[in-house]
Design a protein around this motif. Sequence first.
Motif, PDB file in Angstrom:
ATOM      1  N   PRO A   1      67.284   4.024  42.968  1.00  0.00           N
ATOM      2  CA  PRO A   1      68.323   4.433  43.908  1.00  0.00           C
ATOM      3  C   PRO A   1      67.789   5.152  45.150  1.00  0.00           C
ATOM      4  N   HIS A   2      66.589   5.704  45.078  1.00  0.00           N
ATOM      5  CA  HIS A   2      66.038   6.447  46.210  1.00  0.00           C
ATOM      6  C   HIS A   2      65.002   5.650  46.995  1.00  0.00           C
TER       7      HIS A   2
ATOM      8  N   ARG B   1      69.602  -7.497  43.041  1.00  0.00           N
ATOM      9  CA  ARG B   1      69.687  -6.457  44.076  1.00  0.00           C
ATOM     10  C   ARG B   1      70.470  -5.255  43.555  1.00  0.00           C
ATOM     11  N   GLN B   2      71.536  -5.491  42.785  1.00  0.00           N
ATOM     12  CA  GLN B   2      72.285  -4.388  42.179  1.00  0.00           C
ATOM     13  C   GLN B   2      71.399  -3.601  41.220  1.00  0.00           C
ATOM     14  N   SER B   3      70.546  -4.302  40.482  1.00  0.00           N
ATOM     15  CA  SER B   3      69.669  -3.605  39.543  1.00  0.00           C
ATOM     16  C   SER B   3      68.690  -2.693  40.276  1.00  0.00           C
ATOM     17  N   LEU B   4      68.299  -3.082  41.502  1.00  0.00           N
ATOM     18  CA  LEU B   4      67.424  -2.203  42.284  1.00  0.00           C
ATOM     19  C   LEU B   4      68.160  -0.917  42.658  1.00  0.00           C
ATOM     20  N   ASP B   5      69.453  -1.018  42.958  1.00  0.00           N
ATOM     21  CA  ASP B   5      70.233   0.190  43.227  1.00  0.00           C
ATOM     22  C   ASP B   5      70.267   1.098  42.002  1.00  0.00           C
ATOM     23  N   GLU B   6      70.356   0.505  40.827  1.00  0.00           N
ATOM     24  CA  GLU B   6      70.412   1.281  39.591  1.00  0.00           C
ATOM     25  C   GLU B   6      69.045   1.847  39.213  1.00  0.00           C
ATOM     26  N   GLN B   7      67.994   1.040  39.352  1.00  0.00           N
ATOM     27  CA  GLN B   7      66.670   1.429  38.880  1.00  0.00           C
ATOM     28  C   GLN B   7      65.845   2.171  39.931  1.00  0.00           C
TER      29      GLN B   7
ATOM     30  N   ARG C   1      65.480   1.677  52.246  1.00  0.00           N
ATOM     31  CA  ARG C   1      66.248   0.463  52.521  1.00  0.00           C
ATOM     32  C   ARG C   1      65.810  -0.111  53.861  1.00  0.00           C
TER      33      ARG C   1
ATOM     34  N   ARG D   1      72.832  -9.820  41.428  1.00  0.00           N
ATOM     35  CA  ARG D   1      72.627  -8.949  40.259  1.00  0.00           C
ATOM     36  C   ARG D   1      71.266  -8.266  40.319  1.00  0.00           C
TER      37      ARG D   1
END
Length: 89
Positions: free
Chosen positions: A78-79, A70-76, A82, A68
Amino acid sequence: MDTDLDEMSREQLAAEIIKLRNGIRAHRDSTGHDLCWHHPDLWALLPERSDPLPTVPEWPQFMRGCVRYRQSLDEQAPHAPRSAEPFRG
């Protein structure tokens, strides 16, 4: 709780602020696998000496929390760049 500040000179207060800012920056600038670690160095910047043991989730719950996060990093962020660099502990 922060009554120690009442006794500090302007110079001591400025030194305390610099120490705290440096600690916050070190935490903020964590990247890669360092994002996942327990951070007692940051908490050690507080004047009260305490070393509480955290409540550690069981593995399945812990891993769900990691996913969760790590998913929040994609949301917060996104750019954000990686990395496929493996963990080297």
